[in-house]
Design a protein around this motif. Structure first.
Motif, PDB file in Angstrom:
ATOM      1  N   PRO A 166      45.394  50.980  40.599  1.00 17.11           N
ATOM      2  CA  PRO A 166      44.841  50.002  39.657  1.00 17.11           C
ATOM      3  C   PRO A 166      43.929  49.030  40.397  1.00 17.11           C
ATOM      4  CG  PRO A 166      47.119  49.498  40.172  1.00 17.11           C
ATOM      5  CD  PRO A 166      46.824  50.813  40.819  1.00 17.11           C
ATOM      6  N   THR A 167      42.852  48.636  39.756  1.00 16.29           N
ATOM      7  CA  THR A 167      41.941  47.676  40.382  1.00 16.29           C
ATOM      8  C   THR A 167      41.987  46.372  39.598  1.00 16.29           C
ATOM      9  OG1 THR A 167      40.578  49.587  40.812  1.00 16.29           O
ATOM     10  CG2 THR A 167      39.646  47.462  41.367  1.00 16.29           C
ATOM     11  N   VAL A 168      42.913  45.548  39.966  1.00 19.61           N
ATOM     12  CA  VAL A 168      43.025  44.239  39.316  1.00 19.61           C
ATOM     13  C   VAL A 168      42.674  43.190  40.359  1.00 19.61           C
ATOM     14  CG1 VAL A 168      44.583  42.624  38.182  1.00 19.61           C
ATOM     15  CG2 VAL A 168      44.903  45.086  37.877  1.00 19.61           C
ATOM     16  N   ASN A 169      41.732  42.344  39.993  1.00 20.72           N
ATOM     17  CA  ASN A 169      41.368  41.300  40.942  1.00 20.72           C
ATOM     18  C   ASN A 169      42.443  40.225  40.962  1.00 20.72           C
ATOM     19  OD1 ASN A 169      40.273  39.398  42.562  1.00 20.72           O
ATOM     20  ND2 ASN A 169      38.267  39.410  41.574  1.00 20.72           N
ATOM     21  N   LEU A 170      43.162  40.164  42.055  1.00 20.07           N
ATOM     22  CA  LEU A 170      44.297  39.241  42.127  1.00 20.07           C
ATOM     23  C   LEU A 170      43.846  37.797  42.106  1.00 20.07           C
ATOM     24  CD1 LEU A 170      46.398  41.177  44.758  1.00 20.07           C
ATOM     25  CD2 LEU A 170      46.861  40.940  42.319  1.00 20.07           C
ATOM     26  N   VAL A 171      42.651  37.545  42.616  1.00 20.56           N
ATOM     27  CA  VAL A 171      42.171  36.166  42.650  1.00 20.56           C
ATOM     28  C   VAL A 171      42.030  35.640  41.227  1.00 20.56           C
ATOM     29  CG1 VAL A 171      40.294  34.670  43.393  1.00 20.56           C
ATOM     30  CG2 VAL A 171      41.012  36.585  44.824  1.00 20.56           C
ATOM     31  N   GLN A 172      41.429  36.489  40.371  1.00 23.93           N
ATOM     32  CA  GLN A 172      41.289  36.067  38.977  1.00 23.93           C
ATOM     33  C   GLN A 172      42.634  36.062  38.274  1.00 23.93           C
ATOM     34  OE1 GLN A 172      38.330  38.724  37.442  1.00 23.93           O
ATOM     35  NE2 GLN A 172      36.653  37.455  38.213  1.00 23.93           N
ATOM     36  N   LEU A 177      45.478  35.471  39.350  1.00 22.09           N
ATOM     37  CA  LEU A 177      46.278  34.304  39.702  1.00 22.09           C
ATOM     38  C   LEU A 177      45.622  33.008  39.238  1.00 22.09           C
ATOM     39  CD1 LEU A 177      47.412  35.345  43.289  1.00 22.09           C
ATOM     40  CD2 LEU A 177      48.802  35.277  41.210  1.00 22.09           C
ATOM     41  N   GLY A 178      44.450  33.153  38.635  1.00 20.80           N
ATOM     42  CA  GLY A 178      43.792  31.979  38.065  1.00 20.80           C
ATOM     43  C   GLY A 178      43.150  31.074  39.081  1.00 20.80           C
ATOM     44  N   ILE A 179      42.803  31.634  40.258  1.00 20.78           N
ATOM     45  CA  ILE A 179      42.132  30.805  41.256  1.00 20.78           C
ATOM     46  C   ILE A 179      40.649  30.734  40.899  1.00 20.78           C
ATOM     47  CG2 ILE A 179      41.583  30.567  43.711  1.00 20.78           C
ATOM     48  CD1 ILE A 179      44.148  32.310  44.169  1.00 20.78           C
ATOM     49  N   PRO A 180      40.086  29.578  40.809  1.00 18.37           N
ATOM     50  CA  PRO A 180      38.683  29.455  40.394  1.00 18.37           C
ATOM     51  C   PRO A 180      37.732  29.807  41.527  1.00 18.37           C
ATOM     52  CG  PRO A 180      39.585  27.291  40.828  1.00 18.37           C
ATOM     53  CD  PRO A 180      40.687  28.271  41.083  1.00 18.37           C
ATOM     54  N   SER A 181      37.487  31.103  41.678  1.00 21.36           N
ATOM     55  CA  SER A 181      36.597  31.537  42.750  1.00 21.36           C
ATOM     56  C   SER A 181      36.048  32.901  42.400  1.00 21.36           C
ATOM     57  CB  SER A 181      37.369  31.608  44.070  1.00 21.36           C
ATOM     58  OG  SER A 181      36.679  32.425  44.980  1.00 21.36           O
ATOM     59  N   GLY A 182      34.888  33.192  42.908  1.00 26.36           N
ATOM     60  CA  GLY A 182      34.277  34.488  42.664  1.00 26.36           C
ATOM     61  C   GLY A 182      34.765  35.563  43.612  1.00 26.36           C
ATOM     62  N   LEU A 183      35.654  35.191  44.499  1.00 22.69           N
ATOM     63  CA  LEU A 183      36.171  36.152  45.476  1.00 22.69           C
ATOM     64  C   LEU A 183      36.856  37.308  44.778  1.00 22.69           C
ATOM     65  CD1 LEU A 183      37.917  34.254  48.388  1.00 22.69           C
ATOM     66  CD2 LEU A 183      35.933  35.742  48.491  1.00 22.69           C
ATOM     67  N   SER A 184      36.812  38.467  45.464  1.00 26.89           N
ATOM     68  CA  SER A 184      37.535  39.589  44.916  1.00 26.89           C
ATOM     69  C   SER A 184      38.550  40.080  45.927  1.00 26.89           C
ATOM     70  CB  SER A 184      36.530  40.686  44.550  1.00 26.89           C
ATOM     71  OG  SER A 184      37.041  41.946  44.860  1.00 26.89           O
ATOM     72  N   PHE A 185      39.806  40.043  45.531  1.00 22.52           N
ATOM     73  CA  PHE A 185      40.862  40.641  46.341  1.00 22.52           C
ATOM     74  C   PHE A 185      41.720  41.416  45.361  1.00 22.52           C
ATOM     75  CE2 PHE A 185      45.000  40.777  48.435  1.00 22.52           C
ATOM     76  CZ  PHE A 185      44.626  41.267  49.673  1.00 22.52           C
ATOM     77  N   THR A 186      41.546  42.729  45.385  1.00 26.26           N
ATOM     78  CA  THR A 186      42.151  43.518  44.326  1.00 26.26           C
ATOM     79  C   THR A 186      43.489  44.080  44.753  1.00 26.26           C
ATOM     80  OG1 THR A 186      41.172  45.569  45.068  1.00 26.26           O
ATOM     81  CG2 THR A 186      39.850  44.234  43.581  1.00 26.26           C
ATOM     82  N   THR A 187      44.159  44.680  43.801  1.00 21.95           N
ATOM     83  CA  THR A 187      45.412  45.364  44.105  1.00 21.95           C
ATOM     84  C   THR A 187      45.186  46.480  45.116  1.00 21.95           C
ATOM     85  OG1 THR A 187      44.948  46.468  42.024  1.00 21.95           O
ATOM     86  CG2 THR A 187      46.764  44.903  42.057  1.00 21.95           C
ATOM     87  N   LYS A 188      43.979  47.047  45.099  1.00 22.58           N
ATOM     88  CA  LYS A 188      43.648  48.093  46.075  1.00 22.58           C
ATOM     89  C   LYS A 188      43.703  47.547  47.495  1.00 22.58           C
ATOM     90  CE  LYS A 188      40.551  51.767  44.748  1.00 22.58           C
ATOM     91  NZ  LYS A 188      39.140  52.123  44.560  1.00 22.58           N
ATOM     92  N   ASP A 189      43.063  46.371  47.677  1.00 18.15           N
ATOM     93  CA  ASP A 189      43.093  45.744  49.010  1.00 18.15           C
ATOM     94  C   ASP A 189      44.530  45.472  49.426  1.00 18.15           C
ATOM     95  OD1 ASP A 189      40.187  45.426  49.321  1.00 18.15           O
ATOM     96  OD2 ASP A 189      40.406  44.076  47.623  1.00 18.15           O
ATOM     97  N   LEU A 190      45.283  44.972  48.464  1.00 18.54           N
ATOM     98  CA  LEU A 190      46.682  44.654  48.740  1.00 18.54           C
ATOM     99  C   LEU A 190      47.428  45.911  49.156  1.00 18.54           C
ATOM    100  CD1 LEU A 190      48.797  42.388  48.613  1.00 18.54           C
ATOM    101  CD2 LEU A 190      49.421  43.251  46.363  1.00 18.54           C
ATOM    102  N   PHE A 191      47.119  47.011  48.452  1.00 21.18           N
ATOM    103  CA  PHE A 191      47.791  48.278  48.751  1.00 21.18           C
ATOM    104  C   PHE A 191      47.542  48.711  50.199  1.00 21.18           C
ATOM    105  CE2 PHE A 191      47.246  52.862  49.176  1.00 21.18           C
ATOM    106  CZ  PHE A 191      48.511  53.305  48.853  1.00 21.18           C
ATOM    107  N   GLY A 235      41.456  57.487  51.546  1.00 21.69           N
ATOM    108  CA  GLY A 235      41.057  58.240  50.351  1.00 21.69           C
ATOM    109  C   GLY A 235      41.263  57.425  49.101  1.00 21.69           C
ATOM    110  N   LEU A 236      42.432  56.789  48.995  1.00 22.09           N
ATOM    111  CA  LEU A 236      42.740  56.020  47.793  1.00 22.09           C
ATOM    112  C   LEU A 236      41.857  54.783  47.694  1.00 22.09           C
ATOM    113  CD1 LEU A 236      46.599  56.308  47.950  1.00 22.09           C
ATOM    114  CD2 LEU A 236      45.137  57.225  46.140  1.00 22.09           C
ATOM    115  N   TYR A 237      41.446  54.269  48.835  1.00 22.75           N
ATOM    116  CA  TYR A 237      40.677  53.016  48.835  1.00 22.75           C
ATOM    117  C   TYR A 237      39.205  53.281  48.599  1.00 22.75           C
ATOM    118  CZ  TYR A 237      39.034  48.456  50.451  1.00 22.75           C
ATOM    119  OH  TYR A 237      38.446  47.228  50.537  1.00 22.75           O
ATOM    120  N   ASN A 238      38.640  54.258  49.334  1.00 22.96           N
ATOM    121  CA  ASN A 238      37.194  54.494  49.233  1.00 22.96           C
ATOM    122  C   ASN A 238      36.825  55.586  48.249  1.00 22.96           C
ATOM    123  OD1 ASN A 238      36.221  52.535  51.001  1.00 22.96           O
ATOM    124  ND2 ASN A 238      36.812  53.768  52.762  1.00 22.96           N
TER     125      ASN A 238
END
Lengths: 351, 347, 364
Positions: C193-199, C201-215, C280-283
């Motif tokens: 799943p590609t969910v932007n955790l930054v958004q 979690l409601g952090i006001p920023s354009g940063l992207s840290f997704t569930t993929k990165d977390l994985f 593979g899963l990431y890229n």
């Protein structure tokens, strides 16, 4: 006992081949020119790998630098417009310069690190060639490259016989140079540092200088070969100078016998011959037997050049296991074999 | 005692936390035979490596014929380092502005038309001008990288055995280091390498001068092989020689340098009594014939007592005794140092 | 010191200093300031945020490099062999993972089924690369244990050719996931799943840290911690360290060096397989010649960290990940390999023992 003049016979056969081909036998001259280019490069690489014992994994970079230096000077898409014959030595000089600049600080590294650094060097050059479109025209390629002019003829690919003899002459020259230097004090210094660097150092041989000479000399061969190749091919593309070329050349040197130009020629002819003659032939036969190539993705198994690296790899692995000195080992190795025979016959002889 | 021609003052070598040689003073008189003895791990071979430039001393100085052996090397290094730095500076400029300058040079060129070179060069120069800051930075960075890199590699590998070999130090090795896959003659010819003068082009073209020189070198090498008794094996491969002959070949190879000092690292180790005796004689002959100073590391006390004029005893890297063989063998510290080791070497 | 040092703090400081310097250097290199459009960054980012963004990309990328670099460094630490084929082994692992995932249903999987397929891919791919590496060591490298040093390296280069060619053929097999072109890049099913955790979690920023990165981080980190613990505390791990320091001495005290070396290849191979699945899963794309570049990057990482040092390889991997990500950002993607190899050459010239390594006395 004198060695039978196999070398002379081989050279004679090579010189006479175009006459044989003229009556319609054997592979085309154009294909053979490519094989000759590979052989020339392998002989050049042998100087650094076979004599000085440096595992050089970025040789194609030197080939590429020579090719691009001469190509830029001769191509009509740049304003220089040099004649080919002037650009040829510049290709060699460009190779030498690159060899000097990049190898000087690196030659003190240990063998395996040095190998990786030469590899990195090749990769960097590849990236540079692709990414300087203003100079090299990048991926779209530098084309056309000026052909040599001789007696009013514009000797491009339509004259394969010229190219055949020209590259053959370069090859013979490279072999002669290798042989002459091998037998001189410089050649001995190379073998000494290859065998035992510390001992050679303590005997007054400057290892860095000896390695530098090997590096630069082989880079000159590569540069000249590159300059000629660009003109033969008529255009230059960065993909012609990848690690695959370096690796293929290395396999040729090792398969044939490190340190022996004759062995290297054998190795190069075998491998390049597979690539340019045997594989296309097999592919054609397979295509005839199985029209449509078995369909879909199976076709890859019937295009025999796809087996190239599998074969090279298997050859390397097996060779290292059973015959690390190669098919035709160098003179020292021959002496050793000879001596063993002598010892055996002496032991067997009645007292 | 005649003037010392090799002298060490306070020579110390540390590897990380380990002090292999600590503050050793040593004087070897010209034309003498000096022995260095001591238990295993006493630092004898390290001392040889320091003398022949395989290692640089951590402290102390080594002088030969009243000159510090390192000073000449440092001057060479500065010369070479300067040219490397200059080359790197040029490279830096090329990286900073070479490509834009090239593009400026050829811009405006149309396929296969005549080209105004003067204007092109002007554009190239102004391209350099536009990037003056980059060019200067490139030159500075290049100089820094070149000089820094040279300094670092120099410091790491500042020891240059080949330069010392050319100054007159010939040596053999404890664990034989022959060029195994070379012929016996070839091994000796390598020792002649620094004295051969044929240039690269002369060798390439096999000019008469080069051939004469090669023939002379072969004759000289053969003579040396005759001297050590290996002339009949000259075409054999070094690795196929028996052990004792390999040691003799190492000596012949070192003699090819025409050394002023010959350093022999356990020349008789692994030899039977007969061979040992013959080699002892050979060492004496070497001194007579080549007028060379001999320094040897030896375990066989008989050899040491028989031929050496002065003996230096090392233990744990430090000099514990020095003197004539008789003085040293009676020295209490020496007896103690050898006691734990058993008597097999101290006959 | 091999496989042992967790690094003194002085060394760490020096490494960090160098990292900062390099970062500054990439900034200084002149690039047209207008043309920075970060990939997948719809919202315009501030300078600091952008830096953070590329740092995150670099860390995710670096995790995979670290896993591959560990294989290089462990093998080098024990038998002083640059295992040239290691990058291509990683590639084979990726093909195995793709085959497993595609056979399970590929792109159509979701939820629990996707998780199961991923777990299976990890299991099969890791076992596969570990087994292949083990077998190659047994058949190709072990007989060369006393050969001249370049013979095993050349054998490794040969194995690299063989692997790469097998990868090409694998791509030509008429099985699920391979498509019709053997040499073409394969698309790896996008099962995460590609969910932007930054958004989220409601952090006001354009940063992207997704569930993929977390994985990526959540799978790579335990592997690295586990390896560290294994090497430090288990019998086999201690035997590895001992063998790396001095094989003869280790044998004298009763360590079976052959077994230890085999185990090293097994573990190193397995880590490459795991890295391949993660990548593979990431890229979501793999190709038969990807091992070459990945291998070089990872080798650079291992050298940077001081080859032979396990923590060094981990840090080196992240460092290379960050350097390459910054180079993508400040220079251009196509220059990144040159930057990394340039770095490799500089490190080898100036500090061949690596940023975290210690200088060792050479024995004459």
């Amino acid at each position: 006992m004198r060695r039978p003049p196999i070398g002379v016979l081989v050279v004679a056969a090579a010189v006479l081949y175009p006459a044989v081909h003229a009556i319609g036998i054997g592979p085309s001259l154009g294909g053979l020119v490519t094989i000759l280019f590979f052989t020339l490069l392998a002989v050049g690489l042998n100087i650094v790998v076979g004599y000085a014992g440096i595992l050089h994994l970025g040789y194609a970079a030197f080939f590429g630098v020579g090719a691009y230096a001469a190509g830029i000077l001769t191509t009509p898409s740049h304003p220089f417009g040099w004649p080919f014959w002037l650009a040829l030595p510049v290709g060699g000089a460009a190779g030498a310069l690159l060899g000097l600049v990049f190898s000087a600080p690196l030659l003190r590294l240990r063998g395996d690190y040095l190998a990786i650094v030469t590899l990195g060097l090749g990769e960097i050059l590849q990236v540079v060639l692709i990414n300087l479109p203003g100079v090299t025209r990048g991926n779209s390629g530098l084309s056309p490259i000026g052909a040599p002019r001789l007696l009013g003829y514009e000797l491009d690919q339509r004259y394969p016989a010229f190219w055949y003899y020209f590259v053959l002459a370069l090859l013979l020259l490279a072999v002669a140079v290798s042989r002459a230097v091998e037998r001189s004090r410089f050649g001995r210094a190379w073998v000494a540092i290859r065998e035992n660097e510390l001992a050679a150092d303590c005997m007054g041989v400057n290892p860095v200088r000896a390695k530098l000479l090997a590096f630069v000399l082989s880079a000159v061969v590569a540069g000249v070969a590159g300059a000629a190749y660009g003109s033969f091919a008529g255009g230059l593309y960065p993909t012609a100078f990848t690690f695959n070329i370096s690796a293929t050349l290395l396999c040729m040197v090792i398969l044939g016998g490190m340190g022996n130009p004759a062995g290297v020629v054998l190795g190069a002819v075998l491998l390049a011959g597979f690539d340019r003659v045997v594989a296309p032939f097999l592919t054609e036969q397979a295509g005839r037997l199985l029209p449509g190539g078995g369909g879909g993705s199976w076709r890859i198994f019937l295009e025999f050049h796809n087996y190239r690296f599998l074969l090279y790899g298997i050859a390397l692995v097996i060779l290292m296991r059973i015959r690390p000195q190669g098919l035709l080992p160098s003179a020292e190795m021959r002496e050793e074999l000879l001596e063993r025979e002598e010892a055996a016959s002496a032991a067997g002889a009645p007292a | 005692m005649s003037l010392a021609n090799l002298s060490l003052r306070g020579v110390t070598k540390r590897f990380g936390g380990l002090t292999a040689v600590s503050s050793v003073d040593l004087d070897v008189a010209e034309g003498s035979i000096a022995a260095i003895i001591g238990p295993n791990g006493a630092g004898k071979t390290t001392l040889f490596n320091l003398i022949t430039g395989v290692y640089a001393p951590s402290e102390g100085s080594i002088s030969f014929e009243a000159r510090d052996v390192r000073r000449a090397l440092d001057r060479r290094a500065i010369e070479l380092g300067t040219s490397v730095a200059a080359g790197c500076a040029l490279l830096g400029v090329a990286i900073a502005a070479g490509v834009p300058a090239f593009e400026a040079l050829v811009s405006g060129y149309r396929y296969a038309e005549p080209f105004a070179w003067g204007a092109g060069l002007g554009r190239a120069l102004s391209a350099f001008g536009e990037r003056a800051v980059g060019v200067v930075l490139g030159a500075l960075a290049g100089t820094a990288v070149g000089a820094g890199g040279y300094a670092v590699t120099w410091r790491r590998g500042r020891v240059r055995p080949h330069l010392l070999a050319r100054q007159g130090f010939g040596r053999t090795f404890q664990n034989i280091r022959l060029f195994k896959d070379m012929s016996v003659l070839g091994n000796v010819l390598v020792g002649l390498h620094p004295r051969l003068e044929a240039g690269f082009w002369a060798s390439l073209l096999r000019l008469p001068s080069q051939r004469r020189e090669e023939a002379g070198a072969r004759a000289e090498a053969t003579g040396l092989l005759e001297f050590v008794g290996l002339a009949d094996r000259r075409d054999a491969l070094a690795k196929n020689l028996p052990y004792g002959d390999q040691r003799r070949l190492e000596i012949a190879r070192a003699l090819a340098l025409r050394p002023k000092v010959l350093l022999l690292d356990e020349p008789t180790s692994g030899m039977n009594p007969n061979e040992t005796q013959a080699l002892t004689r050979l060492i004496g002959e070497i001194r007579e014939r080549f007028r060379v100073t001999v320094v040897l590391i030896e375990h066989h006390m008989k050899v040491v007592m028989g031929i050496s004029e002065r003996v230096t005893v090392l233990d744990h890297g430090a000099k514990i005794a020095e003197g004539t063989p008789a003085e040293v063998s009676a020295h209490p510290a020496v007896i103690e140092a050898y006691l734990g080791k058993g008597d097999e070497d101290v006959e | 010191m091999r496989l042992r040092s967790l690094g003194g703090s002085a060394r760490l400081r020096r490494a960090l200093g160098l990292a900062l310097l390099l970062t500054a250097a990439t900034f200084l290199l002149d690039t047209p300031a207008s043309a920075d459009q970060g990939p997948g960054a719809p919202v315009r980012l501030g300078a600091v945020e952008e830096l953070l963004q590329y740092l995150l990309i670099g860390i995710a990328r670096g995790a995979v490099f670290s896993l591959i670099a560990l294989g290089y460094t462990m093998v080098y630490g024990i038998i002083e062999l640059i295992n040239f084929a290691h990058g291509d082994l990683y590639m084979l692992g990726a093909f195995m993972a793709l085959s497993v995932v595609a056979c399970c249903g590929g792109e159509s999987l979701s939820g629990g089924a996707a998780a199961g397929a991923i777990a299976l891919a990890f299991l099969v791919s890791t076992a596969f690369t570990a087994g292949v590496n083990f077998g190659v060591e047994r058949l190709a490298y072990r007989p060369l244990r006393n050969a001249p040093p370049l013979a095993p390296l050349l054998t490794a280069i040969g194995m690299s050719f063989i692997f790469q060619n097998l990868g090409l053929f694998w791509g030509g097999l008429p099985i699920a996931g391979m498509g019709s072109q053997a040499a073409a890049p394969k698309s790896f099913p996008d099962l995460l799943p590609t969910v932007n955790l930054v958004q989220a979690l409601g952090i006001p920023s354009g940063l992207s840290f997704t569930t993929k990165d977390l994985f990526v981080i959540a799978t790579a980190a335990p592997l690295m911690v586990g390896l560290t613990l294994f090497v430090r505390f288990t019998r086999l791990g201690k035997a590895m360290r001992a063998t790396a320091q001095n094989r003869m001495a280790a044998q004298v005290v009763g360590i079976n060096a052959d077994r230890v070396i085999a185990a090293t290849f097994l573990i190193g191979g397995g880590l490459a397989g795991a890295g391949a699945v993660i990548n593979g899963l990431y890229n979501n794309t793999i190709v038969f010649d990807m091992g070459y570049n990945a291998g070089l990057m990872a080798f650079t990482a291992a050298v940077l960290g001081g080859i032979g040092s396990i923590p060094g390889a981990m840090l080196g991997g992240f460092f290379i990940g960050i350097v390459s990500s910054f180079s993508d950002w400040q220079l251009a993607t196509q220059w990144t390999p040159a930057v990394v190899f340039g770095l490799l050459i500089l490190v080898l010239i100036f500090r061949p023992q690596g940023l975290l390594g210690r200088e060792t006395g050479e024995k004459a």
